[in-house]
Design a protein around this motif. Structure first.
Motif, mmCIF file in Angstrom:
data_model
loop_
_atom_site.group_PDB
_atom_site.id
_atom_site.type_symbol
_atom_site.label_atom_id
_atom_site.label_comp_id
_atom_site.label_asym_id
_atom_site.label_seq_id
_atom_site.Cartn_x
_atom_site.Cartn_y
_atom_site.Cartn_z
ATOM 1 N N VAL A 123 0.844 -1.201 0.000
ATOM 2 C CA VAL A 123 0.000 0.000 0.000
ATOM 3 C C VAL A 123 0.878 1.249 0.000
ATOM 4 C CG1 VAL A 123 -1.679 1.319 1.360
ATOM 5 C CG2 VAL A 123 -1.971 -1.154 1.074
ATOM 6 N N GLY A 124 1.971 1.216 0.764
ATOM 7 C CA GLY A 124 2.901 2.334 0.763
ATOM 8 C C GLY A 124 3.498 2.581 -0.612
ATOM 9 N N TRP A 125 3.708 1.491 -1.362
ATOM 10 C CA TRP A 125 4.258 1.618 -2.722
ATOM 11 C C TRP A 125 3.310 2.384 -3.629
ATOM 12 C CZ3 TRP A 125 2.062 -1.212 -6.974
ATOM 13 C CH2 TRP A 125 2.710 -0.985 -8.194
ATOM 14 N N TYR A 126 2.036 1.984 -3.689
ATOM 15 C CA TYR A 126 1.151 2.688 -4.622
ATOM 16 C C TYR A 126 0.647 4.011 -4.068
ATOM 17 C CZ TYR A 126 -2.934 0.118 -2.459
ATOM 18 O OH TYR A 126 -3.887 -0.413 -1.618
ATOM 19 N N ASN A 127 0.891 4.262 -2.767
ATOM 20 C CA ASN A 127 0.514 5.544 -2.177
ATOM 21 C C ASN A 127 1.688 6.515 -2.066
ATOM 22 O OD1 ASN A 127 -2.217 6.043 -1.585
ATOM 23 N ND2 ASN A 127 -2.208 4.559 0.075
ATOM 24 N N GLY A 128 2.875 6.108 -2.498
ATOM 25 C CA GLY A 128 4.000 7.032 -2.552
ATOM 26 C C GLY A 128 4.738 7.255 -1.256
ATOM 27 N N HIS A 129 4.705 6.288 -0.321
ATOM 28 C CA HIS A 129 5.503 6.436 0.903
ATOM 29 C C HIS A 129 6.979 6.308 0.535
ATOM 30 C CE1 HIS A 129 7.148 5.900 4.872
ATOM 31 N NE2 HIS A 129 5.957 6.020 5.421
ATOM 32 N N PRO A 130 7.818 7.265 0.950
ATOM 33 C CA PRO A 130 9.235 7.224 0.571
ATOM 34 C C PRO A 130 9.936 5.912 0.936
ATOM 35 C CG PRO A 130 8.702 9.347 1.525
ATOM 36 C CD PRO A 130 7.492 8.483 1.717
ATOM 37 N N VAL A 145 -2.232 -13.544 -5.162
ATOM 38 C CA VAL A 145 -2.924 -14.011 -3.960
ATOM 39 C C VAL A 145 -2.871 -12.904 -2.925
ATOM 40 C CG1 VAL A 145 -2.831 -15.610 -2.013
ATOM 41 C CG2 VAL A 145 -2.577 -16.474 -4.340
ATOM 42 N N VAL A 146 -4.030 -12.537 -2.403
ATOM 43 C CA VAL A 146 -4.128 -11.537 -1.336
ATOM 44 C C VAL A 146 -4.644 -12.258 -0.097
ATOM 45 C CG1 VAL A 146 -5.187 -9.374 -0.606
ATOM 46 C CG2 VAL A 146 -4.598 -9.719 -3.025
ATOM 47 N N LEU A 154 -9.267 -5.933 0.399
ATOM 48 C CA LEU A 154 -10.132 -5.458 -0.688
ATOM 49 C C LEU A 154 -9.475 -4.313 -1.460
ATOM 50 C CD1 LEU A 154 -13.799 -5.351 0.680
ATOM 51 C CD2 LEU A 154 -12.820 -6.908 -1.002
ATOM 52 N N ASP A 155 -8.850 -3.379 -0.730
ATOM 53 C CA ASP A 155 -8.161 -2.261 -1.387
ATOM 54 C C ASP A 155 -7.108 -2.784 -2.359
ATOM 55 O OD1 ASP A 155 -9.614 -0.349 -0.034
ATOM 56 O OD2 ASP A 155 -8.046 0.071 1.449
ATOM 57 N N VAL A 156 -6.284 -3.711 -1.883
ATOM 58 C CA VAL A 156 -5.199 -4.244 -2.716
ATOM 59 C C VAL A 156 -5.772 -4.938 -3.948
ATOM 60 C CG1 VAL A 156 -3.333 -5.953 -2.810
ATOM 61 C CG2 VAL A 156 -3.542 -4.442 -0.827
ATOM 62 N N ALA A 157 -6.786 -5.777 -3.758
ATOM 63 C CA ALA A 157 -7.392 -6.481 -4.888
ATOM 64 C C ALA A 157 -8.001 -5.500 -5.886
ATOM 65 C CB ALA A 157 -8.448 -7.460 -4.377
ATOM 66 N N ARG A 158 -8.663 -4.473 -5.377
ATOM 67 C CA ARG A 158 -9.306 -3.488 -6.255
ATOM 68 C C ARG A 158 -8.276 -2.703 -7.055
ATOM 69 N NH1 ARG A 158 -11.235 -0.781 -2.627
ATOM 70 N NH2 ARG A 158 -9.983 1.112 -2.784
ATOM 71 N N ILE A 159 -7.219 -2.245 -6.381
ATOM 72 C CA ILE A 159 -6.175 -1.483 -7.062
ATOM 73 C C ILE A 159 -5.521 -2.330 -8.149
ATOM 74 C CG2 ILE A 159 -3.919 -0.370 -6.767
ATOM 75 C CD1 ILE A 159 -6.281 1.273 -5.683
ATOM 76 N N LEU A 160 -5.274 -3.609 -7.850
ATOM 77 C CA LEU A 160 -4.637 -4.491 -8.831
ATOM 78 C C LEU A 160 -5.532 -4.752 -10.046
ATOM 79 C CD1 LEU A 160 -2.948 -7.178 -6.527
ATOM 80 C CD2 LEU A 160 -1.775 -5.547 -8.033
ATOM 81 N N SER A 161 -6.828 -4.606 -9.882
ATOM 82 C CA SER A 161 -7.748 -4.973 -10.957
ATOM 83 C C SER A 161 -8.246 -3.788 -11.778
ATOM 84 C CB SER A 161 -8.946 -5.728 -10.378
ATOM 85 O OG SER A 161 -9.697 -4.893 -9.521
ATOM 86 N N LYS A 162 -7.993 -2.577 -11.359
ATOM 87 C CA LYS A 162 -8.554 -1.413 -12.050
ATOM 88 C C LYS A 162 -7.818 -1.081 -13.351
ATOM 89 C CE LYS A 162 -11.209 1.385 -8.858
ATOM 90 N NZ LYS A 162 -11.448 2.743 -8.368
ATOM 91 N N THR A 163 -8.564 -0.491 -14.271
ATOM 92 C CA THR A 163 -7.962 0.037 -15.486
ATOM 93 C C THR A 163 -7.423 1.437 -15.216
ATOM 94 O OG1 THR A 163 -10.025 1.074 -16.201
ATOM 95 C CG2 THR A 163 -9.663 -1.220 -16.872
ATOM 96 N N GLU A 164 -6.626 1.935 -16.144
ATOM 97 C CA GLU A 164 -6.057 3.273 -15.968
ATOM 98 C C GLU A 164 -7.150 4.334 -15.867
ATOM 99 O OE1 GLU A 164 -2.780 6.295 -18.008
ATOM 100 O OE2 GLU A 164 -3.231 4.358 -18.930
ATOM 101 N N THR A 165 -8.196 4.203 -16.673
ATOM 102 C CA THR A 165 -9.258 5.217 -16.648
ATOM 103 C C THR A 165 -9.988 5.227 -15.309
ATOM 104 O OG1 THR A 165 -10.824 3.653 -17.653
ATOM 105 C CG2 THR A 165 -9.617 5.111 -19.145
ATOM 106 N N GLU A 166 -10.022 4.094 -14.617
ATOM 107 C CA GLU A 166 -10.698 4.032 -13.326
ATOM 108 C C GLU A 166 -9.921 4.754 -12.226
ATOM 109 O OE1 GLU A 166 -13.196 0.065 -12.740
ATOM 110 O OE2 GLU A 166 -11.272 -0.373 -13.709
ATOM 111 N N PHE A 167 -8.688 5.111 -12.502
ATOM 112 C CA PHE A 167 -7.903 5.863 -11.517
ATOM 113 C C PHE A 167 -8.042 7.372 -11.704
ATOM 114 C CE2 PHE A 167 -5.473 1.814 -11.202
ATOM 115 C CZ PHE A 167 -5.605 1.623 -9.836
ATOM 116 N N ILE A 188 -7.147 -12.818 -9.219
ATOM 117 C CA ILE A 188 -6.725 -12.381 -7.883
ATOM 118 C C ILE A 188 -7.511 -13.213 -6.876
ATOM 119 C CG2 ILE A 188 -6.588 -10.453 -6.260
ATOM 120 C CD1 ILE A 188 -6.737 -8.614 -8.817
ATOM 121 N N THR A 189 -6.816 -14.035 -6.127
ATOM 122 C CA THR A 189 -7.464 -14.889 -5.128
ATOM 123 C C THR A 189 -7.316 -14.262 -3.756
ATOM 124 O OG1 THR A 189 -7.011 -16.896 -6.399
ATOM 125 C CG2 THR A 189 -7.513 -17.178 -4.064
#
Length: 439
Positions: A123-130, A145-146, A154-167, A188-189
């Motif tokens: 989560v820190g990676w996709y949220n930009g934690h140094p 696998v989550v 759920l957050d991790v699974a959702r982020i992994l599954s979204k398209t670029e436009t959904e961001f 994603i299991t």
């Protein structure tokens, strides 16, 4: 004049500062310390980037931060730049609001294989934690696998599954968006040790899975208890289980058209990871639930896994000179009191439970305890140097303190660098943050 030092600028820290300012008015000075040059802790680096409405609570914290008797002291690491005993010498009360930034370990064999991450890191990676900006997960495989049954999973699974436009409209950092754009994931299991009635996922977050562009959720009907048994559940859990039932009813034709499947593998306890240097699969034991606890049945099977993210909880970071409860993963305390004049609040006090809003009554309750100790003459209020003493010490040690006005300049620079439709492009490097404040 009372002087209070709060360590940590996340929700627990700012709610405590807000409570102190309301309780004592002009007769208190609160300094909020943070290791990072930027405030808000979990709000900035923990809340999912596509949940901007939740991040909006930072406006309340900013209102507190801009008062004359509260200030932000960024880029200062307690335990390194200044010790707890030194803070206790300077301030009447020291409150630890450091949260729980470390991942709880799975305790599984081979959990240190490549491409296995804890949720704090991922989560820190996709949220930009140094600390985690250079994580660089490999998303070229088909299977993720989550592990976990809460909203972070759920957050991790959702982020992994979204398209670029959904961001669009999110503040996901550029390096994560670039990598997700090239993802080859197809399944994603989500592994949950117990069943539908024990999920900690909330209805709103589960419901989001029904509106993804290229992904659909799946639940096996045989994993669902008799619907009549849902009546004993509290309303929130009952709504969550209703979502799981709706996932099980999705037609196969819909799954066939989806590019990514989010599969809820319930009654499933991961036991060991396999792979030659890099994870390739997770061995799982089928479970049953007895008196609310997952009990292994001895039935084993393997789940393909090119990427694993463990979302099973967090631990507080120990600080030198502060008693620590290793088993619970938080500071040893009696309802927030650690030692005379030393307190803890939020996840640092109770462990990683509750929502962001739970920290408000926690912070207000802690100020009441500080006031009780102050009234009893335990804190020596009015005899300590407070922020003037800290400023002198910081100058002598040449600490490069970042103020809230500095943060506003950093924030302006992040907003100016944002891609179209995004609120900001976060700096992921501490030196770049400091440089952005200008002279």
């Amino acid at each position: 004049m009372r002087h209070i030092a709060i360590i940590g600028s996340g929700p627990a820290g700012y709610y405590t500062a807000e409570a102190a300012a309301k309780h004592w008015g002009d007769d208190v000075r609160v300094d909020i310390f943070d290791t990072l040059p930027v405030p808000y802790g979990l709000i900035r680096t923990g809340v999912a980037p596509d949940h901007q409405s939740i991040k909006g609570v930072s406006r309340r914290y900013e209102k507190t931060a801009l008062t004359d008797n509260v200030r932000f002291v960024g880029n200062v690491t307690v335990g390194k730049d200044i010790t707890i005993p030194e803070l206790q010498e300077l301030y009447d009360a020291v409150v630890l609001a450091t949260g729980a930034p470390n991942d709880r370990e799975l305790g599984m064999e081979d959990e240190n294989l490549a491409n296995v991450f804890g949720s704090a890191a991922f989560v820190g990676w996709y949220n930009g934690h140094p600390q985690f900006a250079d994580l660089d997960p490999d998303l070229s495989g088909k299977h993720a696998v989550v592990i976990g049954m809460g909203n972070v999973a759920l957050d991790v699974a959702r982020i992994l599954s979204k398209t670029e436009t959904e961001f669009a409209g999110s503040d996901i950092v550029g390096h994560a968006l670039d990598l997700l754009r090239s993802s080859k994931l197809e399944k994603i299991t989500i592994l949950g040790r117990r069943g539908p009635h024990q999920v900690a996922m909330t209805p709103k977050e589960l419901g989001e899975l029904l509106h993804l562009e290229r992904a659909t959720p799946r639940v096996d009907t045989e994993d669902l208890p008799d619907e009549a048994e849902d009546a004993i559940l509290e309303p929130g859990t009952r709504k969550s289980v209703t979502h799981l039932r709706s996932f099980a009813a999705i037609p196969e034709s819909v799954h066939a058209d989806a590019k990514i499947e989010i599969y809820f593998d319930l009654y499933a306890s991961p036991t060991v990871m396999h792979g030659d240097g890099k994870v390739a699969s997770v061995e799982v034991e089928r479970t049953t639930v007895e008196k609310g606890r997952a009990v292994g049945t001895g039935e084993m099977y393997s789940v393909p896994a090119d990427l694993v993210v463990s979302c099973i909880g967090y631990r507080t970071s120990p600080i030198p000179d502060v008693p620590f409860d290793q088993r619970a993963g938080r500071f040893a305390n009696d309802e927030g009191r650690i030692l005379t004049g030393l307190y803890c609040v939020g996840w640092a006090r109770r462990g990683p439970t509750g929502t962001i809003g739970t920290n408000r009554p926690d912070g207000y309750g802690m100020v009441e305890k500080i006031a009780e100790d102050d009234d009893a003459g335990l804190l020596g209020s009015g005899r300590k140097a407070g922020r003037e003493g800290f400023d002198a010490l910081a100058a002598s040690r040449k600490l490069d303190v970042v103020t809230f006005s500095d943060w506003k300049k950093i924030e302006e620079a992040e907003a100016a660098a944002a891609r179209d439709g995004a609120p900001r492009e976060k700096f992921v490097d501490i030196e770049a943050m400091i440089a952005a404040r200008g002279s």
